[in-house]
Write an enzyme that holds these catalytic residues in place. Structure first.
Site, PDB file in Angstrom:
ATOM      1  N   GLU A  85      61.435   3.791  37.684  1.00 11.34           N
ATOM      2  CA  GLU A  85      60.443   2.747  37.427  1.00 11.34           C
ATOM      3  C   GLU A  85      59.307   3.324  36.585  1.00 11.34           C
ATOM      4  OE1 GLU A  85      57.513   1.811  40.671  1.00 11.34           O
ATOM      5  OE2 GLU A  85      59.234   2.335  41.928  1.00 11.34           O
ATOM      6  N   CYS A 117      61.592   1.231  43.490  1.00 12.49           N
ATOM      7  CA  CYS A 117      62.164   2.448  44.075  1.00 12.49           C
ATOM      8  C   CYS A 117      63.646   2.309  44.409  1.00 12.49           C
ATOM      9  CB  CYS A 117      61.391   2.820  45.336  1.00 12.49           C
ATOM     10  SG  CYS A 117      59.656   3.194  45.033  1.00 12.49           S
ATOM     11  N   TYR A 149      48.839   6.283  40.948  1.00 17.01           N
ATOM     12  CA  TYR A 149      48.034   5.164  41.449  1.00 17.01           C
ATOM     13  C   TYR A 149      46.592   5.203  40.974  1.00 17.01           C
ATOM     14  CZ  TYR A 149      52.020   4.314  44.445  1.00 17.01           C
ATOM     15  OH  TYR A 149      53.274   4.058  44.901  1.00 17.01           O
ATOM     16  N   THR A 158      49.638   9.181  47.908  1.00 15.47           N
ATOM     17  CA  THR A 158      51.097   8.998  47.886  1.00 15.47           C
ATOM     18  C   THR A 158      51.683   9.193  46.486  1.00 15.47           C
ATOM     19  OG1 THR A 158      51.001   6.595  47.538  1.00 15.47           O
ATOM     20  CG2 THR A 158      50.919   7.386  49.805  1.00 15.47           C
ATOM     21  N   SER A 207      52.834  -4.088  51.755  1.00 13.43           N
ATOM     22  CA  SER A 207      54.063  -3.403  51.355  1.00 13.43           C
ATOM     23  C   SER A 207      54.687  -2.666  52.536  1.00 13.43           C
ATOM     24  CB  SER A 207      53.772  -2.424  50.214  1.00 13.43           C
ATOM     25  OG  SER A 207      54.975  -1.925  49.672  1.00 13.43           O
ATOM     26  N   HIS A 239      63.866   6.008  52.464  1.00 10.99           N
ATOM     27  CA  HIS A 239      62.973   6.111  51.312  1.00 10.99           C
ATOM     28  C   HIS A 239      61.597   6.448  51.860  1.00 10.99           C
ATOM     29  CE1 HIS A 239      60.493   5.148  47.926  1.00 10.99           C
ATOM     30  NE2 HIS A 239      59.996   4.056  48.505  1.00 10.99           N
ATOM     31  N   LYS A 248      57.663   5.231  60.906  1.00 11.26           N
ATOM     32  CA  LYS A 248      57.443   3.872  61.399  1.00 11.26           C
ATOM     33  C   LYS A 248      58.757   3.099  61.460  1.00 11.26           C
ATOM     34  CE  LYS A 248      52.712   3.387  59.520  1.00 11.26           C
ATOM     35  NZ  LYS A 248      51.953   2.967  60.702  1.00 11.26           N
ATOM     36  N   ASN A 281      55.700  11.269  46.725  1.00  5.86           N
ATOM     37  CA  ASN A 281      56.547  10.106  46.450  1.00  5.86           C
ATOM     38  C   ASN A 281      57.300  10.289  45.139  1.00  5.86           C
ATOM     39  OD1 ASN A 281      57.706   7.589  46.348  1.00  5.86           O
ATOM     40  ND2 ASN A 281      55.787   6.449  46.326  1.00  5.86           N
ATOM     41  N   SER A 313      60.144  -2.130  46.135  1.00  3.17           N
ATOM     42  CA  SER A 313      59.193  -3.239  46.213  1.00  3.17           C
ATOM     43  C   SER A 313      59.580  -4.363  45.276  1.00  3.17           C
ATOM     44  CB  SER A 313      57.786  -2.741  45.878  1.00  3.17           C
ATOM     45  OG  SER A 313      57.301  -1.897  46.885  1.00  3.17           O
TER      46      SER A 313
END
Length: 389
Positions: A85, A117, A149, A158, A207, A239, A248, A281, A313
């Site tokens: 990307e 991604c 970012y 990240t 996200s 990922h 998580k 990342n 995303s």
């Protein structure tokens, strides 16, 4: 089963590349007025790979291929796919630059895939079905990205840069992939980068929630269809835009799992997150960096079933499984990858911010190139130029 035809197809070789510089995230935290534990424990990161002006998706992808090129029979190679990307041109595929750099034959097909991604996984499954139709052929899949970012943004922690290359073949030496994935997609605005922008736009909390929702959907669907539970997997790999994101998701999978299964899968998750914790990342390459990290750090995993969750995303999610092959360790470059990460130069905040600011103005940056490998050497007549040290 591994495919609709019974042919065993999957990953035969894996290579990687990361830039030669990193920023310690504790230095970043202090510079931004943040308690370091928020980054090291709350986000789960330790180091962030920082690309030089000469590191882009082409040079990094070529260097990742170079890691495994001596093991590849180019006479069998039929296709090169790049998932990214971080495109360098609105028209020309980065794969054509890479193909030329590493000296692959002109007779092969070559193209680039984009879906945030998820692009590396899209390339992997395109390769899978190509090999299913042409079992005498192999495919190179390259996932290469620079995650940016912006200085001082919420997403800065990240960031990262690097590439993973995979050779896909019949009777693979590392991982047989099962052709029974569960997919889920929707039109969601959680992360995007409009034309003309060099940094992404992201709604971080949204996200994260979409990522977890998509994982729950595909994981539950897969397990329900095949009468599987978390205890049936040696490892669940993710990922990892940051390592706590994967934890998580793992906690979602373990909601009804027994204590022993939870302990085992959490331990294996930490092994899979080792590289990402120290690189950052990698967008399309992130899941496959996790896979490589687990394979190169875990105890003997031959014959074991693993699950993999890919997310891009916008949004696209896929859960698929694979079986680790006998003697897989003989076909990994674990020691070389360990040295690649250990030998990087630690930079300070001033150098990091200078490199970040000048990254998209490489032709104006100081003349500095690596001592080895492929690199981006500037632009002449609107044409990108590459060289090898």
């Amino acid at each position: 089963m591994s495919s609709n035809t019974g042919v065993r197809i999957g990953i035969d070789r894996m290579g990687m590349f990361v830039p030669g510089q990193y920023l310690d995230v504790e230095d970043l935290a202090r510079a931004r007025g943040v308690e370091p534990a928020k980054f090291t424990k709350g986000i789960g990161q330790s180091r962030m790979s920082v690309p030089q002006h000469y590191d882009d998706i082409v040079s990094m992808g070529a260097n990742a291929i170079a890691d495994i090129l001596p093991d590849i029979d180019v006479n069998r190679l039929g296709l090169l796919i790049v998932g990214t990307e971080s495109g360098i041109d609105q028209s020309k595929s980065s794969s054509l630059f890479i193909k030329h750099l590493v000296g692959l034959p002109n007779r092969i097909e070559s193209f680039e895939i984009k879906e945030a991604c998820f692009g590396g996984t899209a390339g992997l499954f395109a390769a899978y079905h190509y090999v299913a139709a042409h079992p005498d052929k192999t495919v190179l899949v390259v996932a290469s990205d620079v995650a940016r970012y912006g200085l001082g943004t919420a997403g800065e922690i990240t960031q990262g840069a690097g590439a993973v290359a995979m050779l896909i073949s019949v009777n693979p030496s590392i991982l047989v992939i099962n052709d029974d994935a569960e997919d889920y997609s929707d039109d969601i605005n959680d992360f995007w980068r409009p034309n003309g922008m060099t940094e992404a736009v992201v709604d971080g909390k949204y996200s994260t929630q979409v990522y977890l929702d998509f994982f729950r959907h595909v994981f539950d669907a897969y397990c329900g269809k095949h009468a599987l539970a978390p205890r049936d997997f040696a490892a669940l790999l993710f990922h990892l835009p940051f390592t706590k994101m994967g934890m998580k998701a793992l906690n979602v999978a373990l909601e009804n799992a027994d204590v022993e299964t939870g302990k085992r899968l959490r331990e294996n998750f930490e092994l899979s997150a080792s590289y990402a914790r120290n690189v950052g990342n990698l967008y399309t390459a992130s899941l496959y960096l996790s896979l490589m990290s687990w394979l190169e750090h875990a105890d003997d995993a031959a014959g074991q079933r693993i699950g993999l969750f890919s997310y891009g995303s916008g949004a696209m999610g896929k859960f698929f499984t694979g079986c680790v092959q006998p003697n897989y360790r003989q076909h990994l470059h674990a020691l070389a990858h360990e040295h690649m990460l250990m030998d990087r130069e630690r930079i300070d905040m001033d150098e990091y911010e200078r490199m970040f600011t000048h990254y998209h103005a490489a032709e104006d940056a100081e003349t500095k190139y690596p001592e080895s490998g492929f690199y981006f050497s500037g632009v002449q007549g609107a044409i990108r130029q590459y060289s090898r040290a």
